[in-house]
Design a protein around this motif. Structure first.
Motif, PDB file in Angstrom:
ATOM      1  N   ARG A  51      63.049   4.174  34.430  1.00 40.17           N
ATOM      2  CA  ARG A  51      64.441   3.875  34.752  1.00 40.17           C
ATOM      3  C   ARG A  51      64.832   4.376  36.142  1.00 40.17           C
ATOM      4  O   ARG A  51      65.642   3.770  36.822  1.00 40.17           O
ATOM      5  CB  ARG A  51      65.386   4.453  33.698  1.00 40.17           C
ATOM      6  N   GLY A  52      64.237   5.478  36.570  1.00 42.27           N
ATOM      7  CA  GLY A  52      64.539   6.004  37.911  1.00 42.27           C
ATOM      8  C   GLY A  52      63.965   5.151  39.019  1.00 42.27           C
ATOM      9  O   GLY A  52      64.489   5.131  40.129  1.00 42.27           O
ATOM     10  N   GLY A  53      62.877   4.461  38.720  1.00 47.42           N
ATOM     11  CA  GLY A  53      62.284   3.553  39.689  1.00 47.42           C
ATOM     12  C   GLY A  53      61.333   4.234  40.659  1.00 47.42           C
ATOM     13  O   GLY A  53      61.006   5.415  40.532  1.00 47.42           O
ATOM     14  N   PRO A  54      60.889   3.482  41.647  1.00 50.14           N
ATOM     15  CA  PRO A  54      59.836   3.949  42.551  1.00 50.14           C
ATOM     16  C   PRO A  54      60.222   5.163  43.402  1.00 50.14           C
ATOM     17  O   PRO A  54      59.338   5.897  43.843  1.00 50.14           O
ATOM     18  CB  PRO A  54      59.526   2.734  43.415  1.00 50.14           C
ATOM     19  N   ALA A  55      61.491   5.393  43.638  1.00 50.07           N
ATOM     20  CA  ALA A  55      61.894   6.534  44.476  1.00 50.07           C
ATOM     21  C   ALA A  55      61.502   7.859  43.826  1.00 50.07           C
ATOM     22  O   ALA A  55      61.089   8.802  44.526  1.00 50.07           O
ATOM     23  CB  ALA A  55      63.400   6.501  44.740  1.00 50.07           C
ATOM     24  N   VAL A  56      61.604   7.945  42.499  1.00 52.37           N
ATOM     25  CA  VAL A  56      61.232   9.177  41.790  1.00 52.37           C
ATOM     26  C   VAL A  56      59.731   9.403  41.935  1.00 52.37           C
ATOM     27  O   VAL A  56      59.282  10.500  42.304  1.00 52.37           O
ATOM     28  CB  VAL A  56      61.650   9.123  40.301  1.00 52.37           C
ATOM     29  N   LEU A  57      58.941   8.370  41.682  1.00 53.23           N
ATOM     30  CA  LEU A  57      57.488   8.497  41.787  1.00 53.23           C
ATOM     31  C   LEU A  57      57.061   8.815  43.218  1.00 53.23           C
ATOM     32  O   LEU A  57      56.165   9.639  43.436  1.00 53.23           O
ATOM     33  CB  LEU A  57      56.809   7.217  41.306  1.00 53.23           C
ATOM     34  N   GLU A  58      57.715   8.220  44.181  1.00 55.16           N
ATOM     35  CA  GLU A  58      57.385   8.481  45.589  1.00 55.16           C
ATOM     36  C   GLU A  58      57.570   9.961  45.938  1.00 55.16           C
ATOM     37  O   GLU A  58      56.705  10.575  46.567  1.00 55.16           O
ATOM     38  CB  GLU A  58      58.253   7.599  46.487  1.00 55.16           C
ATOM     39  N   GLU A  59      58.689  10.542  45.505  1.00 54.76           N
ATOM     40  CA  GLU A  59      58.912  11.965  45.780  1.00 54.76           C
ATOM     41  C   GLU A  59      57.951  12.848  44.989  1.00 54.76           C
ATOM     42  O   GLU A  59      57.520  13.891  45.481  1.00 54.76           O
ATOM     43  CB  GLU A  59      60.369  12.347  45.515  1.00 54.76           C
ATOM     44  N   CYS A  60      57.623  12.446  43.773  1.00 53.87           N
ATOM     45  CA  CYS A  60      56.643  13.210  42.990  1.00 53.87           C
ATOM     46  C   CYS A  60      55.276  13.183  43.672  1.00 53.87           C
ATOM     47  O   CYS A  60      54.579  14.204  43.727  1.00 53.87           O
ATOM     48  CB  CYS A  60      56.552  12.662  41.563  1.00 53.87           C
ATOM     49  N   ARG A  61      54.886  12.041  44.192  1.00 54.78           N
ATOM     50  CA  ARG A  61      53.618  11.947  44.921  1.00 54.78           C
ATOM     51  C   ARG A  61      53.628  12.848  46.153  1.00 54.78           C
ATOM     52  O   ARG A  61      52.623  13.490  46.473  1.00 54.78           O
ATOM     53  CB  ARG A  61      53.337  10.500  45.313  1.00 54.78           C
ATOM     54  N   ALA A  62      54.762  12.898  46.846  1.00 54.52           N
ATOM     55  CA  ALA A  62      54.871  13.774  48.024  1.00 54.52           C
ATOM     56  C   ALA A  62      54.737  15.246  47.617  1.00 54.52           C
ATOM     57  O   ALA A  62      54.096  16.032  48.326  1.00 54.52           O
ATOM     58  CB  ALA A  62      56.194  13.526  48.746  1.00 54.52           C
TER      59      ALA A  62
END
Length: 180
Positions: A51-62
């Motif tokens: 539900r949070g979308g790609p922005a959450v995953l992007e920051e988690c990857r960082a």
């Protein structure tokens, strides 16, 4: 020299119970019962990432590429954007796996305290928690509810409202019993 004003300690946050889906909550911060990889998974973790979308995953990857190369340690917490969720932040915390009677609840309590510490650093006033470690990590609901409520009540925090968002009736009842 005259002493300055005595600082007023933070008061205990209001505790609110909600039966529902944490990804549908509106709060300053939503707490994610994450796995240590921070890259999504099942249960609450998967739902927040979807539900949070790609922005959450992007920051988690960082975060994985910088501070948490080996993953987020159990009992710790870290924040990211909330992406498309109705919140400003997601606070990710890794709950412990229940190992049976005698399992030390200290790491479970730490998830709540550390999440509130991060919320304070962010300036969050409302925080929504799931029932951490009660899904695939198998922590018994009644004990998890006791640990959660005691940890939040004992925390020194400026958070005004802690909302326990409980997915089903048994979880709701376990937490309600702790608030009586």
């Amino acid at each position: 020299m005259t002493p300055g004003p005595t600082p007023v300690p933070p008061s205990a946050p209001a505790l609110v119970l909600v039966r529902g889906d944490i990804t549908r909550q509106s709060a300053d911060a939503l707490v994610n019962a994450a796995n240590s990889s921070l890259l999504g998974g099942g249960g609450v973790d998967g739902a927040i990432h979807r539900r949070g979308g790609p922005a959450v995953l992007e920051e988690c990857r960082a975060l994985r590429a910088s501070r948490y190369g080996r993953g987020l340690p159990t009992g710790q917490a870290v924040a990211t954007t909330a992406g498309a969720l109705d919140a400003r932040w997601v606070i990710h915390t890794v709950g412990p796996v229940y190992q049976g009677p005698g399992t030390d609840p200290a790491l479970l309590a730490s998830c709540y305290r550390e999440s509130l510490r991060v919320a304070d650093e962010l300036g969050a006033r409302t925080v929504a928690f799931p029932a951490i470690s009660t899904g695939v990590y198998r922590w018994p609901l009644d004990d998890a509810a006791r640990v959660a409520v005691e940890a939040v009540r004992g925390a020194r925090t400026a958070v005004a409202e802690v909302r326990f968002v409980l997915f089903d009736e048994p979880a709701y009842q376990a937490f309600a019993a702790q608030l009586d």
